[in-house]
Scaffold this motif. Structure first.
Motif, PDB file in Angstrom:
ATOM      1  N   THR A 273       1.141   4.153  -3.165  1.00  0.00           N
ATOM      2  CA  THR A 273       0.781   5.559  -2.977  1.00  0.00           C
ATOM      3  C   THR A 273       1.978   6.470  -3.199  1.00  0.00           C
ATOM      4  OG1 THR A 273       1.140   5.342  -0.576  1.00  0.00           O
ATOM      5  CG2 THR A 273      -1.106   5.037  -1.391  1.00  0.00           C
ATOM      6  N   GLN A 274       3.194   5.934  -3.085  1.00  0.00           N
ATOM      7  CA  GLN A 274       4.400   6.732  -3.328  1.00  0.00           C
ATOM      8  C   GLN A 274       4.864   6.662  -4.776  1.00  0.00           C
ATOM      9  OE1 GLN A 274       7.153   5.091  -0.458  1.00  0.00           O
ATOM     10  NE2 GLN A 274       6.500   6.486   1.167  1.00  0.00           N
TER      11      GLN A 274
ATOM     12  N   VAL B 194      -4.893   9.921  -0.044  1.00  0.00           N
ATOM     13  CA  VAL B 194      -5.648   9.217  -1.079  1.00  0.00           C
ATOM     14  C   VAL B 194      -7.135   9.313  -0.734  1.00  0.00           C
ATOM     15  CG1 VAL B 194      -6.126   6.986  -2.167  1.00  0.00           C
ATOM     16  CG2 VAL B 194      -3.769   7.623  -1.605  1.00  0.00           C
TER      17      VAL B 194
ATOM     18  N   ALA C 135      -9.530   5.364  -3.471  1.00  0.00           N
ATOM     19  CA  ALA C 135      -9.568   4.001  -2.946  1.00  0.00           C
ATOM     20  C   ALA C 135     -10.993   3.584  -2.631  1.00  0.00           C
ATOM     21  CB  ALA C 135      -8.708   3.886  -1.689  1.00  0.00           C
TER      22      ALA C 135
ATOM     23  N   GLN D 130       0.233   8.424  -9.027  1.00  0.00           N
ATOM     24  CA  GLN D 130      -0.813   9.345  -8.599  1.00  0.00           C
ATOM     25  C   GLN D 130      -2.124   8.569  -8.540  1.00  0.00           C
ATOM     26  OE1 GLN D 130      -0.468  12.642  -7.688  1.00  0.00           O
ATOM     27  NE2 GLN D 130      -2.598  12.473  -7.043  1.00  0.00           N
ATOM     28  N   VAL D 131      -2.564   8.260  -7.341  1.00  0.00           N
ATOM     29  CA  VAL D 131      -3.763   7.449  -7.147  1.00  0.00           C
ATOM     30  C   VAL D 131      -4.985   8.355  -7.133  1.00  0.00           C
ATOM     31  CG1 VAL D 131      -4.963   5.869  -5.592  1.00  0.00           C
ATOM     32  CG2 VAL D 131      -2.478   5.690  -5.883  1.00  0.00           C
TER      33      VAL D 131
ATOM     34  N   PHE E   7      -5.213   5.515   4.200  1.00  0.00           N
ATOM     35  CA  PHE E   7      -5.376   6.280   2.968  1.00  0.00           C
ATOM     36  C   PHE E   7      -5.443   7.775   3.254  1.00  0.00           C
ATOM     37  CE2 PHE E   7      -7.254   2.198   1.289  1.00  0.00           C
ATOM     38  CZ  PHE E   7      -6.204   1.942   0.432  1.00  0.00           C
TER      39      PHE E   7
ATOM     40  N   GLN F  46       0.830  -1.204   0.000  1.00  0.00           N
ATOM     41  CA  GLN F  46       0.000   0.000   0.000  1.00  0.00           C
ATOM     42  C   GLN F  46       0.864   1.254   0.000  1.00  0.00           C
ATOM     43  OE1 GLN F  46      -0.514  -2.739   1.716  1.00  0.00           O
ATOM     44  NE2 GLN F  46      -2.693  -3.177   1.954  1.00  0.00           N
TER      45      GLN F  46
ATOM     46  N   ALA G 216      -2.037   9.025   3.641  1.00  0.00           N
ATOM     47  CA  ALA G 216      -1.334   9.032   2.347  1.00  0.00           C
ATOM     48  C   ALA G 216      -1.963   9.995   1.351  1.00  0.00           C
ATOM     49  CB  ALA G 216      -1.325   7.618   1.764  1.00  0.00           C
TER      50      ALA G 216
END
Length: 353
Positions: free
Chosen positions: A214-215, A248, A222, A218-219, A243, A210, A246
């Protein structure tokens, strides 16, 4: 066009004309030919849009008939997640055993069946199951002329799974750096091509995979899969917190195994309780409640997604609804970011002449 500007997209809450969704509007002999370009081919409210567009067109003097057709272009927020990939969507859970992989496979298959260009990445390196669920357990990932991994194709979508890269039944004993390297190869060294959505089936928990994803990319957002009982919701809340840290966005929650419909009597049983996902708090849309259905398990074992094998069963209908609701959430996020960017691009001071 003036009449059509009175019709709003039900999710975006802006009119179709200002959103640039009217691709063609012509009147010949009293017949209006209108083509609407949706923000996703999996639009959950397509029927409502069609009805309201037709009603608006018929208010124009001289128009006696309205023919509405559709196209679709998935909107993209700012820069693409990967070259050629508009959206990366993570499907996660705080714990195992909640049906996350089944949900991910059926979401991808449903979006592809609606006409979207879809990829599916099995990021559960230690326990890959996507290849089996798609009937491709014996297939092998190959390299193309550019020495990039060539995803396998099944049911109109592309996918990559560790099950197609390692010998069957072999356990992977890898530490964090090896997982990070594998994840980077899956997303950056694979020839995904042009995709509207890349669905990523995450491993359970909140660990290395995970964090690496995310690193690395570009998400867009979720999806959290949980079951109704408290023990699953506690871990789902942890996944949401991960998330959030992070940065997200959580696009919604899927309550899997939400209830059971007895096939002989039609009685509904809440085996694990029901509606528990609402305890996760406001701000996380419930994308759908998916019942326990033996055919989902049987279809997964047979290598055919339930939304394709038995689309009229309660579970398959619920999963199709989840996929379309998710596509709608992605569209809302993308259009809102477009609007925010356009406002940010305005000059700090406007001079009125």
């Amino acid at each position: 066009m003036a009449a059509l500007s009175t019709v709003n997209d039900p999710e975006l809450h802006r009119d179709l004309v200002s959103l640039g969704m009217i691709e063609r509007a012509e009147v010949t002999g009293g017949v209006a030919q209108i083509k609407v370009n949706l923000t996703t081919p999996a639009c959950p409210l397509k029927g409502q849009i069609e009805r309201e567009v037709r009603e608006a067109a018929l208010t124009v003097p001289g128009v006696s008939e309205a023919v509405v057709t559709f196209g679709a272009t998935v909107r993209m927020a700012a820069q693409p997640a990967l070259p050629g990939v508009k959206h990366v969507l993570l499907v996660g859970s705080g714990k195992g055993g909640v049906g996350k992989s089944s949900v991910a496979v059926n979401l991808a298959a449903s979006l592809a069946a609606d006409g979207a260009r879809v990829g599916l990445l099995d990021a559960d390196v230690y326990g890959p199951s996507v290849a089996h669920m798609l009937g491709q357990g014996a297939a092998r990932v190959t390299a193309n002329a550019e020495r990039k991994m060539q995803p396998i194709e099944a049911f109109g979508m592309k996918f990559i799974s560790m099950a197609n890269l390692s010998p069957a039944g072999q356990a992977l004993v890898w530490r964090g750096p090896m997982l990070h390297s594998a994840v980077q190869q899956f997303v950056k060294d694979a020839a995904w091509g042009e995709l509207d959505y890349l669905i990523v089936d995450l491993p359970p928990g909140t660990g290395d995979v995970q964090l690496s994803l995310t690193q690395t990319v570009q998400v867009t957002g979720a999806v959290i899969v949980t079951t109704p009982q408290d023990v699953a919701l506690i871990d789902a809340a942890r996944a949401i917190d991960m998330f959030r840290k992070a940065s997200v966005p959580v696009l919604g929650v899927v309550e899997n195994m939400s209830y059971f419909v007895a096939p002989d009597t039609g009685n509904v049983y809440d085996l694990f309780g029901r509606g528990g996902s609402r305890k996760l708090g406001e701000g996380y849309p419930l994308l759908g409640e998916v019942p326990i259905d033996m055919e989902v398990r049987q279809d997964g074992d047979a290598g055919i997604p339930a939304v394709l094998a038995h689309p009229d069963t309660p579970a398959a209908r619920a999963l199709i609804g989840v996929a379309r609701n998710l596509a709608g959430q992605v569209s809302v996020l993308a259009v809102n970011k477009e609007l925010a960017q356009s406002l940010a691009d305005l000059p700090d001071q406007l001079t009125v002449v």
